[in-house]
Design a protein around this motif. Structure first.
Motif, short mmCIF file in Angstrom:
data_model
loop_
_atom_site.label_atom_id
_atom_site.label_comp_id
_atom_site.label_asym_id
_atom_site.label_seq_id
_atom_site.Cartn_x
_atom_site.Cartn_y
_atom_site.Cartn_z
N GLY A 1 61.46 98.11 72.20
CA GLY A 1 60.23 97.83 72.91
C GLY A 1 59.75 96.42 72.64
N GLY A 2 58.56 96.30 72.01
CA GLY A 2 58.01 95.00 71.69
C GLY A 2 58.59 94.44 70.42
N GLY A 3 59.67 95.03 69.90
CA GLY A 3 60.26 94.59 68.64
C GLY A 3 60.08 95.67 67.59
N PRO A 4 60.91 95.70 66.58
CA PRO A 4 60.83 96.76 65.58
C PRO A 4 59.64 96.59 64.66
CG PRO A 4 62.45 95.13 64.92
CD PRO A 4 61.97 94.73 66.29
N CYS A 5 59.16 97.70 64.10
CA CYS A 5 58.09 97.63 63.10
C CYS A 5 58.63 96.90 61.86
CB CYS A 5 57.66 99.03 62.69
SG CYS A 5 56.85 99.97 64.00
N ARG A 6 57.82 96.06 61.29
CA ARG A 6 58.24 95.36 60.08
C ARG A 6 58.44 96.36 58.95
NH1 ARG A 6 54.98 92.76 57.56
NH2 ARG A 6 53.04 93.52 58.46
N PRO A 7 59.56 96.32 58.25
CA PRO A 7 59.76 97.27 57.15
C PRO A 7 58.73 97.07 56.05
CG PRO A 7 61.46 95.55 57.18
CD PRO A 7 60.72 95.45 58.47
N SER A 8 58.18 95.84 55.94
CA SER A 8 57.20 95.59 54.89
C SER A 8 55.92 96.37 55.10
CB SER A 8 56.88 94.09 54.84
OG SER A 8 56.38 93.65 56.08
N ALA A 9 55.70 96.88 56.33
CA ALA A 9 54.49 97.65 56.58
C ALA A 9 54.43 98.90 55.71
CB ALA A 9 54.41 98.04 58.06
N LEU A 10 55.57 99.51 55.44
CA LEU A 10 55.60 100.70 54.60
C LEU A 10 55.46 100.35 53.12
CD1 LEU A 10 58.40 102.87 56.26
CD2 LEU A 10 55.92 103.08 56.48
N GLN A 11 55.61 99.07 52.78
CA GLN A 11 55.45 98.64 51.40
C GLN A 11 54.06 98.05 51.15
OE1 GLN A 11 57.90 99.46 49.36
NE2 GLN A 11 58.98 100.25 51.17
N ASP A 12 53.20 98.14 52.16
CA ASP A 12 51.85 97.59 52.06
C ASP A 12 50.86 98.74 51.87
OD1 ASP A 12 49.35 96.40 52.44
OD2 ASP A 12 50.15 94.92 53.84
N ALA A 13 50.09 98.70 50.82
CA ALA A 13 49.15 99.79 50.52
C ALA A 13 48.08 99.93 51.60
CB ALA A 13 48.48 99.55 49.16
N TRP A 14 47.80 98.83 52.33
CA TRP A 14 46.79 98.92 53.39
C TRP A 14 47.26 99.82 54.53
CZ3 TRP A 14 41.88 97.77 53.08
CH2 TRP A 14 41.45 96.86 52.12
N THR A 15 48.54 99.84 54.80
CA THR A 15 49.07 100.75 55.82
C THR A 15 48.79 102.19 55.43
OG1 THR A 15 50.84 99.16 56.23
CG2 THR A 15 51.12 101.36 57.15
N PHE A 16 49.06 102.52 54.18
CA PHE A 16 48.79 103.87 53.68
C PHE A 16 47.28 104.16 53.71
CE2 PHE A 16 48.17 106.86 50.04
CZ PHE A 16 48.86 107.93 50.57
N ALA A 17 46.46 103.17 53.37
CA ALA A 17 45.01 103.36 53.38
C ALA A 17 44.51 103.67 54.79
CB ALA A 17 44.31 102.11 52.83
N HIS A 18 45.03 102.96 55.78
CA HIS A 18 44.61 103.22 57.17
C HIS A 18 45.03 104.62 57.61
CE1 HIS A 18 43.26 99.19 57.37
NE2 HIS A 18 44.43 98.62 57.61
N LEU A 19 46.20 105.07 57.17
CA LEU A 19 46.65 106.42 57.52
C LEU A 19 45.69 107.46 56.95
CD1 LEU A 19 48.90 108.24 58.74
CD2 LEU A 19 49.99 108.20 56.49
N LEU A 20 45.28 107.28 55.69
CA LEU A 20 44.33 108.22 55.08
C LEU A 20 43.00 108.19 55.80
CD1 LEU A 20 45.03 107.79 51.25
CD2 LEU A 20 45.91 109.54 52.82
N ASN A 21 42.55 107.00 56.18
CA ASN A 21 41.28 106.89 56.91
C ASN A 21 41.36 107.62 58.25
OD1 ASN A 21 39.25 105.49 55.44
ND2 ASN A 21 40.45 103.61 55.62
N PHE A 22 42.50 107.52 58.90
CA PHE A 22 42.69 108.20 60.19
C PHE A 22 42.51 109.71 60.02
CE2 PHE A 22 45.67 110.57 62.91
CZ PHE A 22 45.19 110.23 64.16
N TYR A 23 43.19 110.29 59.03
CA TYR A 23 43.09 111.73 58.83
C TYR A 23 41.72 112.14 58.28
CZ TYR A 23 47.89 112.90 60.02
OH TYR A 23 49.05 113.13 60.71
N ASP A 24 41.09 111.27 57.53
CA ASP A 24 39.76 111.57 57.03
C ASP A 24 38.77 111.73 58.18
OD1 ASP A 24 37.84 111.90 54.88
OD2 ASP A 24 37.09 109.90 55.40
N GLY A 25 38.89 110.87 59.19
CA GLY A 25 38.03 110.99 60.36
C GLY A 25 38.27 112.27 61.13
N ILE A 26 39.53 112.67 61.27
CA ILE A 26 39.85 113.92 61.97
C ILE A 26 39.25 115.11 61.21
CG2 ILE A 26 41.71 115.48 62.67
CD1 ILE A 26 41.58 113.05 64.42
#
Length: 584
Positions: free
Chosen positions: A377-402
């Protein structure tokens, strides 16, 4: 402005001619003629998507000619139908009975045996040639009929998935004129106050888009459906819609219409207009509009932005925007009539996010093996995204809102399907990444403030959920509700460690946590009871997936107050966020 003033503009032979007609109507001394413009747009849409559609990918079709005779005949038919059926003198001026009578005229002349969520039936052209309208089309047609009768105080009100009318000298009166889902016809003529009181997303807590005549033209343009089929859009119709939205944008008629700004941004993302703002600027303008005019109660602006980042495979930015969307939706109580936004979040949580994380993980594996990552598509996701704690933090925030959205609701949101994909997404992150996030708990002093303004049934539901959650949740200190860089003074001391040890058994763990807080690790303040009671599980060295699944779904089984039979699937929703397709 009326047909007489624009007769010289006909016939319309190109998109530029249609834009010129709209410009003349918008810039005239009198308010734009909704019936005239809707007939023209409906006719063009019908021909470009049904009769003159391209035969193959890459081919084009000739822009249809719109004759004055056709438009005049249909407009006269609509006006005569309305004027002959409604005697304005028989009703109190500006009263609910008069508006209800006008809606009955439209409603009672509709064909009773057609599929109400089919495409291309939102315009007066569809109504006058086939007596078919979707839910938005009915509401818009009633407003156009009121304009014919000279009822200048009757205007369209829009949420992100529904439409109704507002009227009266100050627009304070509201009435339902169309359906939403199955079996809701009996709501016609009623105020929307009950839906607002129940905190349904369908009514946006009362902060809906309140239209004037030019904004009703913007609604008409945003409602254009360029779909040729489930996967392909008409290029000519997309370009026409894009040009008309820029016309409205330049005159300030989109400033208070976030969904229209998001639609324009999506169109610009497909094909740029020289000299115009970047799509990202338009997405941000839509969010700014929602914040400035609607108390940040609109969800779709954030979903538009997230979709943009998703197409570019910007995982962390997309997760951040989705988390902001759930931070908005937690202001509502989930109701069966909010099915459209539920489906949006269900797809995001259980399809889009897992696939993006899977793609990022696979790219990381290829990089480790020394091979070039495959483009997607628009290019692959950067592998470093999974090594960034902010990515994990945003995921938790997403589920917290749900989870927070579910807490005040009479209908559960989460089930085992959600839980399976949650643990799958969590498992994509290394334990070092997860442990770099500091989790805090936001505490509310009392439950009385939350339930004071709710209906009795909803208040009981919130109380029962909190009671059930309190059994499982560990006590924690009260903390700030912001999500920001960690601060040692705000760090939350866990009452027990993930492995079950005493809080005094290993003070070094707490020191390590504080050290991470002082450094670059993000802090997430959890607001939902479910996520609070699982916070130690999220940052444990080893994920206990069974415990997470159990706790995420167990509280959803709390018996809620009795409620009437739920509505089914929605039909013909208001112009809103549409799926991206191939353009022909």
């Amino acid at each position: 402005m009326g047909l007489k003033a624009v007769r010289s503009l006909f016939p319309l032979r190109s998109a530029e001619h249609v834009v010129r007609l709209f410009k003349t109507e918008l810039d005239g001394r009198r308010e734009p003629d909704l019936a005239l413009l809707s007939i023209v747009l409906g006719y063009v849409e019908h021909l470009l998507t049904v009769r003159l559609r391209p035969s193959s990918v890459g081919s084009t079709c000739t822009f249809p000619q719109v004759s004055l005779e056709l438009v005049e005949a249909l407009k006269c038919r609509f006006e005569s139908q309305v004027l002959s059926a409604v005697d304005v003198c028989s009703y109190a001026p500006g009263g609910r009975a008069l508006v209800s009578r006008v809606s009955d005229v439209i409603w009672n002349t509709l064909n009773r045996s057609y599929n109400k969520d089919r495409a291309h039936i939102q315009s007066l052209y569809s109504y006058l040639t086939g007596t078919k309208l979707d839910a938005f089309g009915v509401a818009f047609s009633v407003v156009a009929a009121c304009q014919v009768l000279g009822l200048s105080d009757v205007h369209l009100a829009l949420s992100e998935d529904h439409a109704w009318l507002m009227f009266g000298p100050d627009g304070s009166e509201t009435t339902e004129v169309t359906w939403h889902g199955k079996g809701n016809e009996d709501k016609r003529g009623q105020s929307v106050d009950s839906g607002v009181a129940e905190k349904m997303w369908l009514y946006l807590n009362g902060v809906c888009v309140r239209c004037d005549r030019p904004m009703e033209v913007a609604c008409m343009v945003t409602a254009i459906n360029p779909a040729l089929d489930a996967h392909t859009d008409s290029q000519e119709l997309c370009l026409l819609q894009q040009s008309l939205l820029w016309l409205l944008y330049d005159r300030g008629h989109l400033d208070k219409y976030p969904v229209a700004l998001g639609t324009l941004a999506d169109l610009e993302d497909i094909e740029r207009t020289p000299g115009r703002p970047e799509p990202l600027v338009l997405y941000q303008q839509a969010i700014t509009s929602a914040k400035r005019y609607y108390k940040n109660q609109h969800v779709y602006p954030y979903l538009y932005l997230a979709g943009y980042h998703q197409r570019l495979r910007q995982l962390q930015s997309a997760l951040n925007a989705w988390a902001q969307a759930t931070a908005v939706v937690q202001n509502y109580n989930y109701n069966r009539e909010d099915e459209e936004i539920y489906k949006e979040f269900f797809d995001i949580a259980n399809d889009i996010i897992p696939n993006l994380l899977k793609e990022a993980a696979s790219v990381g594996e290829e990089t480790d093996e020394g091979t070039e990552p495959k483009e997607s598509g628009g290019g692959p996701c950067r592998p470093s995204a999974l090594q960034d704690a902010w990515t994990f933090a945003h995921l938790l925030n997403f589920y917290d809102g749900i989870c927070k959205w579910e807490e005040g609701s009479t209908t559960p949101v989460l089930h085992v399907g959600w839980a399976n994909f949650l643990v799958q997404s969590l498992s994509r992150f290394d334990n070092k990444v997860r442990m770099a996030v500091t989790l805090l708990s936001h505490e509310v002093e009392t439950d009385s403030d939350e339930t004071r303004d709710l209906p009795e049934e909803a208040g009981e539901g919130r109380a029962s959920r909190k009671k059930a959650a309190a059994v499982a949740r560990r006590p924690s200190e009260e903390n700030s509700s912001s999500v920001s860089k960690a601060d040692a003074s705000k760090a939350d001391r866990p009452s027990s460690k993930a492995g079950g040890e005493s809080p005094s058994g290993d003070k070094s763990a707490i020191k390590d946590k504080l050290a991470r807080a002082v450094n670059d690790g993000p802090t997430v303040t959890l607001h939902s009871e479910k996520m609070k009671c699982m916070k130690e599980l999220f940052v444990a060295p080893k994920l206990n997936t069974s415990a997470i699944k159990l706790q995420l779904t167990a509280q959803s089984q709390v018996q809620m107050g009795k409620r009437g039979k739920a509505a089914g699937a929605d039909y013909g929703t208001v112009p809103g966020k549409r799926q991206r397709k191939t353009v022909l």
